[in-house]
Motif scaffolding. Sequence first.
Motif, mmCIF file in Angstrom:
data_model
loop_
_atom_site.group_PDB
_atom_site.id
_atom_site.type_symbol
_atom_site.label_atom_id
_atom_site.label_comp_id
_atom_site.label_asym_id
_atom_site.label_seq_id
_atom_site.Cartn_x
_atom_site.Cartn_y
_atom_site.Cartn_z
ATOM 1 N N LEU A 364 -11.839 6.270 13.336
ATOM 2 C CA LEU A 364 -10.675 6.005 12.488
ATOM 3 C C LEU A 364 -10.631 6.957 11.302
ATOM 4 C CD1 LEU A 364 -10.542 2.096 12.554
ATOM 5 C CD2 LEU A 364 -8.945 3.695 13.632
ATOM 6 N N ALA A 365 -11.802 7.318 10.770
ATOM 7 C CA ALA A 365 -11.831 8.288 9.674
ATOM 8 C C ALA A 365 -11.259 9.625 10.136
ATOM 9 C CB ALA A 365 -13.258 8.456 9.159
ATOM 10 N N VAL A 366 -11.632 10.043 11.355
ATOM 11 C CA VAL A 366 -11.102 11.303 11.896
ATOM 12 C C VAL A 366 -9.599 11.188 12.127
ATOM 13 C CG1 VAL A 366 -11.160 12.864 13.879
ATOM 14 C CG2 VAL A 366 -13.292 11.970 12.937
ATOM 15 N N ARG A 367 -9.160 10.046 12.660
ATOM 16 C CA ARG A 367 -7.731 9.868 12.929
ATOM 17 C C ARG A 367 -6.918 9.843 11.631
ATOM 18 N NH1 ARG A 367 -6.694 6.180 18.313
ATOM 19 N NH2 ARG A 367 -8.426 6.976 19.566
ATOM 20 N N SER A 386 -9.244 2.929 7.872
ATOM 21 C CA SER A 386 -8.363 1.883 8.373
ATOM 22 C C SER A 386 -7.648 2.354 9.623
ATOM 23 C CB SER A 386 -7.344 1.515 7.290
ATOM 24 O OG SER A 386 -6.263 0.784 7.829
ATOM 25 N N SER A 387 -7.099 1.416 10.381
ATOM 26 C CA SER A 387 -6.361 1.761 11.598
ATOM 27 C C SER A 387 -4.868 1.937 11.332
ATOM 28 C CB SER A 387 -6.571 0.687 12.666
ATOM 29 O OG SER A 387 -6.076 -0.554 12.222
ATOM 30 N N ASN A 388 -4.426 1.787 10.070
ATOM 31 C CA ASN A 388 -2.995 1.869 9.759
ATOM 32 C C ASN A 388 -2.706 2.943 8.726
ATOM 33 O OD1 ASN A 388 -2.627 -0.428 11.407
ATOM 34 N ND2 ASN A 388 -2.977 -1.799 9.685
ATOM 35 N N VAL A 389 -1.517 3.523 8.834
ATOM 36 C CA VAL A 389 -1.012 4.464 7.835
ATOM 37 C C VAL A 389 0.418 4.055 7.495
ATOM 38 C CG1 VAL A 389 -0.309 6.848 7.405
ATOM 39 C CG2 VAL A 389 -2.463 6.394 8.570
ATOM 40 N N TRP A 390 0.721 4.056 6.206
ATOM 41 C CA TRP A 390 2.059 3.716 5.716
ATOM 42 C C TRP A 390 2.753 5.006 5.281
ATOM 43 C CZ3 TRP A 390 5.255 -0.138 6.174
ATOM 44 C CH2 TRP A 390 6.251 -0.407 5.236
ATOM 45 N N LEU A 391 3.876 5.312 5.904
ATOM 46 C CA LEU A 391 4.624 6.533 5.618
ATOM 47 C C LEU A 391 5.909 6.181 4.889
ATOM 48 C CD1 LEU A 391 5.389 9.543 5.897
ATOM 49 C CD2 LEU A 391 6.181 9.030 8.221
ATOM 50 N N SER A 392 5.974 6.532 3.594
ATOM 51 C CA SER A 392 7.203 6.359 2.816
ATOM 52 C C SER A 392 8.132 7.523 3.145
ATOM 53 C CB SER A 392 6.885 6.333 1.313
ATOM 54 O OG SER A 392 6.062 5.231 1.001
ATOM 55 N N ALA A 429 10.415 2.963 4.960
ATOM 56 C CA ALA A 429 9.047 3.351 5.293
ATOM 57 C C ALA A 429 8.727 2.841 6.683
ATOM 58 C CB ALA A 429 8.061 2.793 4.270
ATOM 59 N N ILE A 430 7.683 3.410 7.291
ATOM 60 C CA ILE A 430 7.224 2.952 8.604
ATOM 61 C C ILE A 430 5.713 2.799 8.580
ATOM 62 C CG2 ILE A 430 9.140 3.982 9.883
ATOM 63 C CD1 ILE A 430 7.247 6.275 10.688
ATOM 64 N N ARG A 431 5.207 1.877 9.406
ATOM 65 C CA ARG A 431 3.762 1.739 9.590
ATOM 66 C C ARG A 431 3.380 2.388 10.908
ATOM 67 N NH1 ARG A 431 0.515 -3.800 10.881
ATOM 68 N NH2 ARG A 431 1.538 -3.345 12.873
ATOM 69 N N ILE A 432 2.368 3.252 10.850
ATOM 70 C CA ILE A 432 1.852 3.939 12.033
ATOM 71 C C ILE A 432 0.446 3.417 12.306
ATOM 72 C CG2 ILE A 432 1.354 6.174 13.077
ATOM 73 C CD1 ILE A 432 3.146 7.427 10.885
ATOM 74 N N CYS A 433 0.243 2.774 13.433
ATOM 75 C CA CYS A 433 -1.071 2.228 13.780
ATOM 76 C C CYS A 433 -1.844 3.284 14.575
ATOM 77 C CB CYS A 433 -0.923 0.944 14.580
ATOM 78 S SG CYS A 433 -0.082 -0.367 13.681
ATOM 79 N N ILE A 434 -2.631 4.066 13.873
ATOM 80 C CA ILE A 434 -3.304 5.212 14.490
ATOM 81 C C ILE A 434 -4.432 4.786 15.421
ATOM 82 C CG2 ILE A 434 -2.692 6.756 12.600
ATOM 83 C CD1 ILE A 434 -5.508 6.395 11.494
ATOM 84 N N GLY A 435 -4.938 3.576 15.254
ATOM 85 C CA GLY A 435 -6.003 3.099 16.131
ATOM 86 C C GLY A 435 -5.521 2.762 17.526
#
Length: 464
Positions: A364-367, A386-392, A429-435
């Motif tokens: 997850l750190a790499v992602r 974390s497994s989530n990213v918040w994009l404003s 904004a959108i939430r991107i679940c990178i995990g």
Amino acid sequence: MTIWVPSLESFSGPRYRAIAQSIGAAISAGELAPGERLPPQRRLADALGVTVGTVTRGYAEAEHHGWVNARVGSGTYVRQHAPRTVFDMAWNPSDNSDIIDLSLSLPPPHPLRQQAFSDALSVISSSPAALTRGVSYLDARGSEGHRESLARWLEQLGMTLRADELLITQGGQHGISLVLSTLLRPGELIAADTLTYPGAISAAQQAHLKMVGIAFDEEGMCMDALEAQCARQPPRLIYVTPDQNNPTGVCLSEERRERLVSLARRYDIWLLEDGVQYLPVEQRGTPLYQLAPERTLFVFSTTKVLAGGLRIGVLRSPDVLLERLAAGLRAQSWMVPPLMVDIACHWVAQPAAGSLLAWQTDELAVRQQLTTQALFGYTLSGRPKSSNVWLSLPEGVRAIELCERLQQQGVKVSSAEPFCVGSAPAPQAIRICIGAAADRQMLNQALTVIKQCLAQPPLATVTV
């Protein structure tokens, strides 16, 4: 050595599905024999001119159809002839399996999850004690042995909780619903961040509770706003995700944790602390259940650490509420199925559980870094592991329009609307679940699509 290379021209649909269909056809035609090993994924990808991720998905699809089986550390093999079981027939792959779905907060896929699950089932199937438990009624809170096993595991994760203050639940969502439906009466008020976990919003609605949103900033819930709400109408309970707000990733500062506890004591408010979105201990703050044990209920789950399908969690409760909550759980489902608890307890006791979590944390750190690089210049927030990213979104970009455009391009994310409490307008904004991506390659593919869609008119472009 010549490897088997399918011809995909005869099969329609996405390339990964064509690979799976070609495997099934080759088995039917006798080109692939039972027990034969399929080509290594990278070699087949090179031969077909596709990505390794595409071959990985193709092999997984073939396994879902029952044509092959993967052996950890060995490869993927054509299955020996065997009657099709009810488990095979019950599997229905999603019609949207060609979509890269980054809308659900899931741990990164890894074969160790299925292997650990298989190992636990094997051990349990040969254990007379486990088999007896599996067909018996147990205490609504869960057996003492199960609670002790889970408490030891939580201690390893940096959560000091006693077995005698725990109830075993069917996941974190069940723990939230149990607390709200048992401790609050219809019409009572619950407070939460203005953006919060949709499952908590749904649970409040199901319990016929009123929910009020409290403004938050980069340090978490604003205590001045909460105090003003308490002066007008104190909530009966405050739901909070202090270590990382879902969806934004904001962490509640230590100073605000202390003030939150002070307000809860002054106005006699229950605190429901949600720790399901796992972070390593060095990224977590002081737990509310340590600051105010007499009024804090804490939910945790195996969902983000082991596997979502287990549906096993724990609810930490003050002693005064334990019997009341146990009665509520008994009224809902009598108990959590002992078989699933046995699986979770066996799993967490194995060294592989720690190895898997260490891999997940590093992955997850790499992602997170890949996401930051791919979307450089845009406003992102989220915890480093974390497994989530918040994009404003940039000025002029509408989240709903962007989500629709992304889905048309094969990528699914979440807009802010499902996370909104009350009538406040949703931020763009959108939430991107990178995990959730199958691998880094698939994540990069999705991030490329996101960046391309952000740049397309009439959506605004970013200025660096």
